[in-house]
Structures are given as structure tokens and as C-alpha cells.
Design an enzyme around this catalytic site. Structure first.
Site, PDB file in Angstrom:
ATOM      1  CG  ASP A  29      -1.783   1.198   1.370  1.00 12.12           C
ATOM      2  OD1 ASP A  29      -1.660   2.119   0.540  1.00 12.12           O
ATOM      3  OD2 ASP A  29      -2.608   1.218   2.311  1.00 12.12           O
ATOM      4  CD  GLU A  79      26.567   5.019   7.336  1.00 10.57           C
ATOM      5  OE1 GLU A  79      26.414   3.828   7.641  1.00 10.57           O
ATOM      6  OE2 GLU A  79      25.890   5.942   7.824  1.00 10.57           O
ATOM      7  CB  CYS A 111      24.072   8.464  10.276  1.00  5.80           C
ATOM      8  SG  CYS A 111      23.426   7.141   9.266  1.00  5.80           S
ATOM      9  CE1 TYR A 143      19.468   0.017   5.658  1.00  2.00           C
ATOM     10  CE2 TYR A 143      18.802   1.719   4.093  1.00  2.00           C
ATOM     11  CZ  TYR A 143      19.243   1.356   5.345  1.00  2.00           C
ATOM     12  OH  TYR A 143      19.456   2.311   6.295  1.00  2.00           O
ATOM     13  CB  THR A 152      14.783   3.826   4.679  1.00  2.00           C
ATOM     14  OG1 THR A 152      15.556   2.624   4.823  1.00  2.00           O
ATOM     15  CG2 THR A 152      13.423   3.607   5.311  1.00  2.00           C
ATOM     16  CB  SER A 201      17.806   0.340  13.699  1.00  2.00           C
ATOM     17  OG  SER A 201      16.673   0.343  12.857  1.00  2.00           O
ATOM     18  CG  HIS A 233      20.188  10.415  11.570  1.00  2.00           C
ATOM     19  ND1 HIS A 233      20.691  10.617  10.313  1.00  2.00           N
ATOM     20  CD2 HIS A 233      19.938   9.076  11.678  1.00  2.00           C
ATOM     21  CE1 HIS A 233      20.759   9.447   9.689  1.00  2.00           C
ATOM     22  NE2 HIS A 233      20.306   8.503  10.495  1.00  2.00           N
ATOM     23  CE  LYS A 242       8.261   5.105  13.940  1.00  2.00           C
ATOM     24  NZ  LYS A 242       8.057   3.687  14.170  1.00  2.00           N
ATOM     25  CG  ASN A 275      19.310   7.423   5.702  1.00  2.00           C
ATOM     26  OD1 ASN A 275      19.887   8.472   6.027  1.00  2.00           O
ATOM     27  ND2 ASN A 275      19.363   6.324   6.427  1.00  2.00           N
ATOM     28  CB  SER A 308      23.518   2.404  13.278  1.00  2.00           C
ATOM     29  OG  SER A 308      22.178   2.767  13.074  1.00  2.00           O
TER      30      SER A 308
HETATM   31  N1  CAA Z   1      -0.722   3.118   5.730  1.00  2.00           N
HETATM   32  C1  CAA Z   1      -0.098   3.906   6.635  1.00  2.00           C
HETATM   33  N2  CAA Z   1       0.914   3.464   7.430  1.00  2.00           N
HETATM   34  C2  CAA Z   1       1.276   2.180   7.315  1.00  2.00           C
HETATM   35  C3  CAA Z   1       0.664   1.288   6.411  1.00  2.00           C
HETATM   36  C4  CAA Z   1      -0.384   1.819   5.598  1.00  2.00           C
HETATM   37  N3  CAA Z   1      -1.022   1.049   4.700  1.00  2.00           N
HETATM   38  N4  CAA Z   1       1.250   0.095   6.520  1.00  2.00           N
HETATM   39  C5  CAA Z   1       2.213   0.201   7.468  1.00  2.00           C
HETATM   40  N5  CAA Z   1       2.232   1.445   7.951  1.00  2.00           N
HETATM   41  C6  CAA Z   1       3.104   2.024   8.975  1.00  2.00           C
HETATM   42  C7  CAA Z   1       3.356   1.092  10.140  1.00  2.00           C
HETATM   43  O1  CAA Z   1       2.303   1.134  11.080  1.00  2.00           O
HETATM   44  C8  CAA Z   1       4.657   1.667  10.678  1.00  2.00           C
HETATM   45  O2  CAA Z   1       4.387   2.832  11.425  1.00  2.00           O
HETATM   46  P1  CAA Z   1       4.967   2.985  12.926  1.00  2.00           P
HETATM   47  O3  CAA Z   1       6.446   2.750  12.813  1.00  2.00           O
HETATM   48  O4  CAA Z   1       4.617   4.368  13.299  1.00  2.00           O
HETATM   49  O5  CAA Z   1       4.300   1.924  13.721  1.00  2.00           O
HETATM   50  C9  CAA Z   1       5.373   2.125   9.413  1.00  2.00           C
HETATM   51  O6  CAA Z   1       4.391   2.203   8.381  1.00  2.00           O
HETATM   52  C10 CAA Z   1       6.468   1.160   8.970  1.00  2.00           C
HETATM   53  O7  CAA Z   1       5.890  -0.116   8.912  1.00  2.00           O
HETATM   54  P2  CAA Z   1       6.726  -1.408   9.384  1.00  2.00           P
HETATM   55  O8  CAA Z   1       7.331  -1.158  10.714  1.00  2.00           O
HETATM   56  O9  CAA Z   1       5.879  -2.613   9.199  1.00  2.00           O
HETATM   57  O10 CAA Z   1       7.844  -1.352   8.259  1.00  2.00           O
HETATM   58  P3  CAA Z   1       8.986  -2.370   7.957  1.00  2.00           P
HETATM   59  O11 CAA Z   1       9.259  -3.255   9.107  1.00  2.00           O
HETATM   60  O12 CAA Z   1       8.684  -3.005   6.655  1.00  2.00           O
HETATM   61  O13 CAA Z   1      10.255  -1.410   7.725  1.00  2.00           O
HETATM   62  C11 CAA Z   1      11.971  -0.081   8.752  1.00  2.00           C
HETATM   63  C12 CAA Z   1      10.492  -0.185   8.427  1.00  2.00           C
HETATM   64  C13 CAA Z   1      12.310  -1.018   9.907  1.00  2.00           C
HETATM   65  C14 CAA Z   1      12.281   1.344   9.155  1.00  2.00           C
HETATM   66  C15 CAA Z   1      12.812  -0.473   7.517  1.00  2.00           C
HETATM   67  O14 CAA Z   1      12.553   0.410   6.475  1.00  2.00           O
HETATM   68  C16 CAA Z   1      14.304  -0.527   7.770  1.00  2.00           C
HETATM   69  O15 CAA Z   1      14.836  -1.531   8.240  1.00  2.00           O
HETATM   70  N6  CAA Z   1      15.040   0.586   7.449  1.00  2.00           N
HETATM   71  C17 CAA Z   1      16.482   0.662   7.638  1.00  2.00           C
HETATM   72  C18 CAA Z   1      16.883   0.869   9.081  1.00  2.00           C
HETATM   73  C19 CAA Z   1      16.490   2.264   9.598  1.00  2.00           C
HETATM   74  O16 CAA Z   1      16.310   3.203   8.873  1.00  2.00           O
HETATM   75  N7  CAA Z   1      16.407   2.376  10.941  1.00  2.00           N
HETATM   76  C20 CAA Z   1      16.135   3.656  11.554  1.00  2.00           C
HETATM   77  C21 CAA Z   1      16.914   3.861  12.829  1.00  2.00           C
HETATM   78  S1  CAA Z   1      18.643   3.531  12.552  1.00  2.00           S
HETATM   79  C22 CAA Z   1      19.298   5.017  11.988  1.00  2.00           C
HETATM   80  O17 CAA Z   1      18.713   6.037  12.147  1.00  2.00           O
HETATM   81  C23 CAA Z   1      20.618   4.983  11.287  1.00  2.00           C
HETATM   82  C24 CAA Z   1      20.408   4.983   9.825  1.00  2.00           C
HETATM   83  O18 CAA Z   1      20.429   6.024   9.178  1.00  2.00           O
HETATM   84  C25 CAA Z   1      20.179   3.708   9.159  1.00  2.00           C
END
Ligand code: CAA
Length: 394
Positions: A29, A79, A111, A143, A152, A201, A233, A242, A275, A308
Site C-alpha cells: 500500500d 560510511e 551517520c 539496503y 529508506t 534500530s 537525523h 517518533k 536517507n 548506528s
Molecule cells: N498506511 C499507513 N501506514 C502504514 C501502512 C499503511 N497502509 N502500513 C504500514 N504502515 C506504517 C506502520 O504502522 C509503521 O508505522 P509505525 O512505525 O509508526 O508503527 C510504518 O508504516 C512502517 O511499517 P513497518 O514497521 O511494518 O515497516 P517495515 O518493518 O517493513 O520497515 C523499517 C520499516 C524497519 C524502518 C525499515 O525500512 C528498515 O529496516 N530501514 C532501515 C533501518 C532504519 O532506517 N532504521 C532507523 C533507525 S537507525 C538510523 O537512524 C541509522 C540509519 O540512518 C540507518
């Protein structure tokens, strides 16, 4: 003496992928990407851009001859560097034609690298008030196709000129930093893609923010009401929101509204680039400053840096009089307006296309890349960089 950000430059590749198209292709979606994650467009780097060229392109229009003479330290946070030995800063130093009597180094902690660079620059300028330091944050976030992290990804760079009596933001002395060994996101040397424990993370990002924020309030004797804005960041734009939400109720209604409005403005550029790892916090600051007319001299901006692995830092800056005159809004608007969309299959082909890793030579076609500084190929295991304006090849 005030020390801080005198100029800010930014560059992203000229190609982008629309996140709605990506979601549709992945049978997800689109609201998940645009609302749940908070990303609309992802910068897609052509083969002719890497961390070096992105950084050089971010700085090339920002510096005048006086700056080039005064810069005696180039600190390159990345990085996704291109060489395990030679620093990316040395390439950029040459591509920009900087004063040879300079230090040039690369800094790594995910980062967080550019933030470490700013704090090092501040110490350097305190000892050498006449000098200027060029701090760069430049990365390509990868990724993998169809991974949770795919939405991302991004690519781009921010260049910061740090000086005494800065025109944009004076960095205050109080800051709190915190290190803990965790495996939330990492990239082994054999991999060109990052690994992430997504849930961990997200949790650790917020835990680090809480730790440094709580300590900061005590150390600096300040509270949320003292802030005009807090920049984060931004691995994706929902992440900072958040973290902000966890402290919002420390402010009164007016403060909450102000911080939420400014948070939204601080995410506009990142939402359209993705990102960029080391540069993300500073792209967010740039977005805020270039999207608002409401901030005034003396306003305090909080900055949460997170790398990270992990290191977090909370520090602050005070906006300087007439800071708007030292921004480059038109240049950045033009950069966004001139980008072209790629299809999902074009993006996938570009993602899978790789430079040779077996020592063979390659020549890249740089005419279709509008960037001033490009990677023109590899010969004798050496990257060949071109500054089209200087007409020099490295
Ligand atoms: N409509 C609206 N929102 C929806 C939706 C829909 N149809 N379906 C899902 N969502 C929402 C979920 O509810 C969730 O929101 P919340 O986090 O507020 O609960 C959001 O969309 C993401 O959904 P998921 O958690 O299910 O997503 P995911 O598990 O598939 O992936 C992620 C999300 C973990 C961030 C992933 O993209 C990822 O691993 N990214 C890389 C790691 C990262 O960026 N980590 C961030 C912190 S680390 C950091 O900051 C260092 C860095 O730069 C990497």
C-alpha cells in the site's frame, strides 16, 4: 568567540524514484511508504556519482576564493567511502582547488561522522580563529531490492563551512554524547549493502535520544520551551517524529505547536531525497531554514545526531542575524526542479549495475550526468574524477 556554520551546500543526484511507483511495484500500500515511513521520492545515483563526487558537488558552488584560501582542514564524514586507505577528503580537496596547506581526513561512525567533524572543526577554529573548516557528509544508502530497508534508501551530500563569527548558526558549547556497542545497523567490508535489524534500530534511536536529551537538560539547565525547533537525523522522516513525540508533553501547547510545525518543515528535503546517512541531520537543518520565514536571530535549534552501532549526540545552535542572506534557496530549488524520474525497472537496473572489482578498467559516460563533478571511470585501480568546469581529471 562564536564558532559555527557559515554556509551550507547540498547536492543530490539528478535522478529520483517515486515511492508510490515503488510501492505499487512491490504490492505494498503506497500509504505505508508515504505516510507510515514518510518518504515521497528517493534519489537514485547514476554510476558517475559516488560519495566523493556528491560531496564535491555539494561544496563546489558554495565556496568563494576567500573560503578556498582560508580552509585548512577538510573533514569528510561518510560510511560509504571509496577507498579503505586514501581519504575521500583528499580527492575533494583537489577537485575544489583548495589551499594545499590543509589537513584532509575521513571520519567514520555510521551517520554520526559529520557531527564528529563539526565538533573537531569547532576545536580547531578555537585554536586557529582565522581558519575555516570544510565538513562534508556524503553517502549512498543501499539496503537491497525488495528488502524492508529499500524504502529508506537515498543518496546525497551536505557541505558545511565552519568558521568563527558564522553567518548562519553559532554552535553552543554544551553538548551530550553517548556510545554503546549495539548491532542495529552495520555493513561488513565485503558487502555493498547495509544490514539492519529494523525494529532494534528504531528502538535504539529513541533510547539514545532519551539518554542524551535527559542529560542535556541537566547539564545545560535548559528545557523544551527554550527551543524554537529540534532537528533530527532522518533515516526516514517518520523516525524523527517518533523521537520528538516522546518529549512533546514537556512543552506547553504553544511550544508543542511550534515544534511540530518546524519538525514538518525540517523534513521537506529529506522526504524527497531519502536517507543520506551522514548528511541527513544537516539536510534536515537546511530544509527547516530554507522552508520557514518564522525563525529569527537568537532562536535556539536542537540537533540530534545518531550513528548506528552506536553513537548519539545532542547539541544546539543559535541562529545568527540575517542568516537568510547566507542561504542558497534558489540554487536548491533549481536542483530539486531539474531532477528526472526513473521507472522502477530503470532504478533496479541501476541498482544492480556495479563498477568492476577485479582490477579491470572502465570508462563511464559522463555527458548525461549534469553534475559538475563526476566519476569518469577507473584505470590502473584508480578512480578517475572530473571537475567539468576546472577541466581537470584526477
Ligand atoms: N498506511 C499507513 N501506514 C502504514 C501502512 C499503511 N497502509 N502500513 C504500514 N504502515 C506504517 C506502520 O504502522 C509503521 O508505522 P509505525 O512505525 O509508526 O508503527 C510504518 O508504516 C512502517 O511499517 P513497518 O514497521 O511494518 O515497516 P517495515 O518493518 O517493513 O520497515 C523499517 C520499516 C524497519 C524502518 C525499515 O525500512 C528498515 O529496516 N530501514 C532501515 C533501518 C532504519 O532506517 N532504521 C532507523 C533507525 S537507525 C538510523 O537512524 C541509522 C540509519 O540512518 C540507518
Amino acid at each position: 568567540m562564536k564558532i559555527g556554520i557559515d554556509k551550507i551546500g547540498f547536492y543530490a543526484p539528478h535522478l529520483y524514484l517515486d515511492m508510490t511507483r515503488l510501492a505499487e511495484n512491490r504490492n505494498i500500500d503506497p500509504d505505508k511508504f508515504t505516510i507510515g515511513i514518510g518518504q515521497e521520492k528517493m534519489a537514485v545515483p547514476p554510476m558517475t556519482q559516488d560519495a566523493v563526487t556528491l560531496a564535491a558537488n555539494a561544496a563546489v558552488d558554495m565556496l568563494n576564493d576567500v573560503d578556498k584560501e582560508a580552509i585548512d582542514f577538510v573533514i569528510f564524514g561518510t560510511e560509504t567511502g571509496v577507498d579503505s586507505s586514501k581519504s575521500a577528503a583528499v580527492y575533494v580537496h583537489e577537485l575544489l582547488g583548495l589551499n594545499p596547506y590543509a589537513r584532509a581526513i575521513e571520519v567514520k561512525q555510521a551517520c554520526y561522522g559529520a557531527t564528529a567533524g563539526i565538533q573537531m572543526a569547532k576545536a580547531h577554529i578555537a585554536m586557529n580563529p582565522g581558519s575555516k573548516v570544510l565538513v562534508l557528509g556524503s553517502d549512498i544508502a543501499r539496503y537491497g531490492l525488495s528488502t524492508p530497508g529499500e524504502a529508506t534508501q537515498g543518496a546525497g551530500a551536505v557541505a558545511l563551512l565552519i568558521s568563527a563569527e558564522p553567518h548562519i548558526l553559532a554552535v553552543e558549547d554544551e553538548s551530550v554524547y553517548f556510545t554503546a556497542d549495539i548491532m542495529d545497523f552495520w555493513r561488513p567490508v565485503y558487502s555493498d549493502k547495509a544490514f539492519a535489524d529494523g525494529k532494534l534500530s528504531n528502538e535504539q534511536y529513541i533510547a539514545f535520544f532519551s539518554r542524551v536529551w535527559e542529560q542535556y537538560k541537566t547539564k545545560a539547565d535548559l528545557e523544551l520551551n527554550d527551543f524554537a525547533a529540534v532537528c533530527y537525523h532522518l533515516p526516514y522522516t517518520k523516525m524523527g517524529y517518533k523521537a520528538l513525540k516522546t518529549v512533546l508533553d514537556e512543552g506547553n501547547e504553544e511550544v508543542q505547536e511550534r515544534l511540530l510545525t518546524n519538525y514538518k518543515l525540517s523534513t521537506v528535503y529529506n522526504r524527497n531525497v531519502g536517507n543520506i546517512y551522514t548528511g541527513s541531520l544537516y539536510l534536515s537543518l537546511l530544509s527547516l531554514l530554507e522552508q520557514t520565514n518564522e525563525l529569527t536571530a537568537g532562536d535556539r535549534i536542537g540537533m540530534f545526531s545518531y550513528g548506528s552501532g552506536a553513537v548519539g549526540e545532542f547539541f544546539t545552535g543559535i541562529l545568527q542575524p540575517d542568516y537568510q542572506d547566507y542561504l542558497s534557496i534558489e540554487r536548491h530549488n533549481a536542483l530539486f526542479a531539474s531532477r528526472s524520474e526513473v521507472t522502477v525497472s530503470e532504478y533496479e537496473a541501476m541498482f544492480d549495475d556495479a563498477l568492476p572489482t577485479d582490477g579491470s578498467a572502465v570508462e563511464l559516460e559522463i555527458d548525461s550526468d549534469p553534475a559538475r563533478v563526476c566519476l569518469a571511470g577507473i584505470a590502473d585501480n584508480k578512480r578517475q574524477y572530473v571537475n567539468k568546469e576546472k577541466n581537470t581529471t584526477l
